[in-house]
Design an enzyme around this catalytic site. Structure first.
Site, PDB file in Angstrom:
ATOM      1  N   ILE B  97       0.860  -1.193   0.000  1.00 48.66           N
ATOM      2  CA  ILE B  97       0.000   0.000   0.000  1.00 48.66           C
ATOM      3  C   ILE B  97       0.891   1.236   0.000  1.00 48.66           C
ATOM      4  CG2 ILE B  97      -1.860   1.206   1.216  1.00 48.66           C
ATOM      5  CD1 ILE B  97      -2.681  -1.566   0.275  1.00 48.66           C
ATOM      6  N   ASP B 185       4.074 -10.215   5.300  1.00 51.94           N
ATOM      7  CA  ASP B 185       4.384  -8.795   5.178  1.00 51.94           C
ATOM      8  C   ASP B 185       5.279  -8.596   3.949  1.00 51.94           C
ATOM      9  OD1 ASP B 185       4.730  -7.266   8.519  1.00 51.94           O
ATOM     10  OD2 ASP B 185       3.007  -8.139   7.456  1.00 51.94           O
ATOM     11  N   GLU B 277      -1.839  -8.113  14.966  1.00 51.03           N
ATOM     12  CA  GLU B 277      -1.011  -9.136  15.597  1.00 51.03           C
ATOM     13  C   GLU B 277      -1.597  -9.551  16.946  1.00 51.03           C
ATOM     14  OE1 GLU B 277       3.510  -9.296  15.292  1.00 51.03           O
ATOM     15  OE2 GLU B 277       3.239  -8.536  17.346  1.00 51.03           O
TER      16      GLU B 277
END
Lengths: 357, 350
Positions: B97, B185, B277
């Site tokens: 993003i 990630d 998380e």
């Protein structure tokens, strides 16, 4: 589960609803009502709050034994698992376990101790169905069973040779798996009858397919495994192959997997018979062939298959869970007509192979 | 009767009920663990030694008998055959993003080298800048799909909304296209083998800063008002939000649960200390993973060096300037850099 099957089957056809089809749908729904159980469908269940010691990443649970196969199947030893956590996981799925045992001819004498000790140690707190295959239903002892536990007697054909009694279990199991086990239980545990439970045997053993390390071979190199070595047999395993030597006396898994295994072993034995060969350790040879090429998803340590009389109690075994009952092989195998048993390979099997090593 | 016969032909009514996975290839969900046990062929490899543990320095099995995956515990040849026999397809999801698109090239190039080599792979790149997705040469059986993602202003929301986007995409497309999902990630690179040894219905990864710590030191959300709350006397591991996955149905369940928990928190005016998380950790406490990945699969060499307990560093952080990357394009200041404080601060302070 029935709903899921219906959804998958029904989506493309939902436009075809007509009165005559409704009847068909009713039929299908009825049949799906007897749908197979799917024990691993909801693999991950919702637990609730529990108190237990934190697992320590830098502290192995066992430093003396292998606890994981090279294909990442757990090898189940005392110290590797927390029964509280596992019991909750399996109870949340309302797990039912079938324990199969064959008591043919004189072997009915082993049933009482087998069942009484199972009542103490086998799958306590979970639903259990004992399936006793026998040719002498009247000789099945009445053993008091705890709640959620029942026993079914299934008629079995008695074969004359003890090797055939042993081997034909595969056929009978595969047939019963299809006819009844699929609908009644989630997991099957298939055990020899001349045994007793001596300590906890619980849900830690349950997985799609499990085998048990033979007590005489767990420390031996693969060349010493008594696999069938003749290439003419379906059970043949070459000298440079083999993970473990599994014992024929204790294996199991989900019903579909046990059905696949027993059917494959039975058909392999029929093929051998047609070719005029019988594997050296009969159904156990075929079991080992099957589990080499269909890797089990759990392996049970020799805690789950021991003979204290022959092998003592080595320190690597913190518990002896399922142990041999001493028996007189000659006496028990002698045919009722008074003929001699053809050797006593089971005795030579466990005793000879263990003692000689 | 025609219908019944047709269905019988599909084996739906067969007593084994085993045909579910092969039904209606177009719309059926994949069932990666349906045929749990596959037929291998002859292979040569060393015999496993029952009296010789594979690792004597680390735990390789959780108390609920899920493998903890470390180098030395598995044989890739055996596992590769098992998964190839099932024609396994793995989806790797990544979010790039705004400025984070800059990480894609290295992420994808190193994935091409190390991630699921020999198996079918679909990269799912969620981005608000599809034109910035680099063209990386892909090996056979591997393809990439760009999915449009809404860019949120706060980086905490960018992180958390991944759960929503994953759960929606799981239902809409992943179920039909892949067997397993790996959710990673983007500011990372593959440095060594990451293969099918990680695949199972549900897996989490040990956070590199906490694998040796007592549970009281885990940075779980501790406020009872949050859905992510975990009491002080509970907790197995502290899992990292940057690498988790499993079968599509299980990942769909996880991401949906986390998203809904975050919405509930928002409605109650609270945001969990470590965002998605925290919620991941809550979920994995009460839905035990079926495999746990060692910190080999989530490391930061700059911060943590290369301890001997790690024989391989497989998936590692790419050094980044948190202030710079999080600064909004209008020139405003990022609200702290908790991710940096997260890994760096939590690791260094321990």
């Amino acid at each position: 589960m029935a709903e899921q099957v219906w959804t998958l089957a029904g989506k493309p056809n939902c436009r075809l609803l007509r009165p005559s089809i409704l009847l068909l749908m009713a039929l299908v729904l009825v049949l799906l009502g007897t749908a197979v159980r799917e024990p691993d469908r909801l693999q991950v269940v919702t637990q609730s709050r529990m108190a237990y010691p934190q697992p320590k990443v830098l502290t192995p649970s066992r430093t003396d034994v292998l606890v994981l196969t090279p294909w990442l199947a757990p090898i189940v030893w005392e110290g590797t698992f927390n029964s509280d956590i596992l019991n909750v996981q399996f109870q949340l799925q309302n797990t039912t376990v079938g324990l199969t045992v064959f008591a043919i001819k004189k072997y009915v004498v082993f049933l009482k101790l087998f069942l009484e000790t199972a009542e103490k140690h086998f799958m306590a707190g979970h639903r259990v169905i004992y399936y006793v295959f026998t040719d002498r239903p009247d000789a099945v002892p009445r053993v008091a069973l705890g709640p959620g536990r029942r026993l079914q007697v299934l008629r079995a054909r008695p074969y004359a040779r003890w090797q055939d009694v042993s081997m034909r279990r595969m056929q009978m199991l595969s047939e019963a798996a299809e006819q009844r086990f699929l609908r009644e239980v989630d997991y099957l545990v298939c055990a020899d009858v001349d045994m007793q439970f001596h300590d906890h045997v619980g849900v830690e053993i349950l997985s799609p397919l499990f085998g048990t390390l033979h007590p005489a071979f767990y420390g031996r190199p693969r060349e010493a495994f008594t696999y069938e070595r003749r290439p003419q047999s379906q059970a043949h395993i070459p000298w440079d192959e083999g993970d473990f030597y599994y014992m024929g006396a204790f294996f199991g898994g989900s019903v579909p997997e046990v059905q696949r295994l027993t059917k494959a072993c039975h058909q392999a034995m029929l093929a051998d018979r047609a070719n005029g060969i019988e594997a050296v350790w009969h159904d156990e040879s075929h079991l080992n062939k099957y589990l080499l090429y269909h890797k089990p998803t759990k392996v049970l340590s020799p805690e789950y298959m021991w003979d204290q009389q022959l092998l003592g109690w080595p320190s690597v075994l913190r518990k002896l869970r399922f142990v041999a009952v001493p028996k007189n092989h000659q006496e028990i195998r002698k045919s009722e007509s008074g003929g001699q048993p053809t050797g006593s390979p089971e005795g030579a099997g466990r005793a000879g192979r263990a003692a000689g090593n």
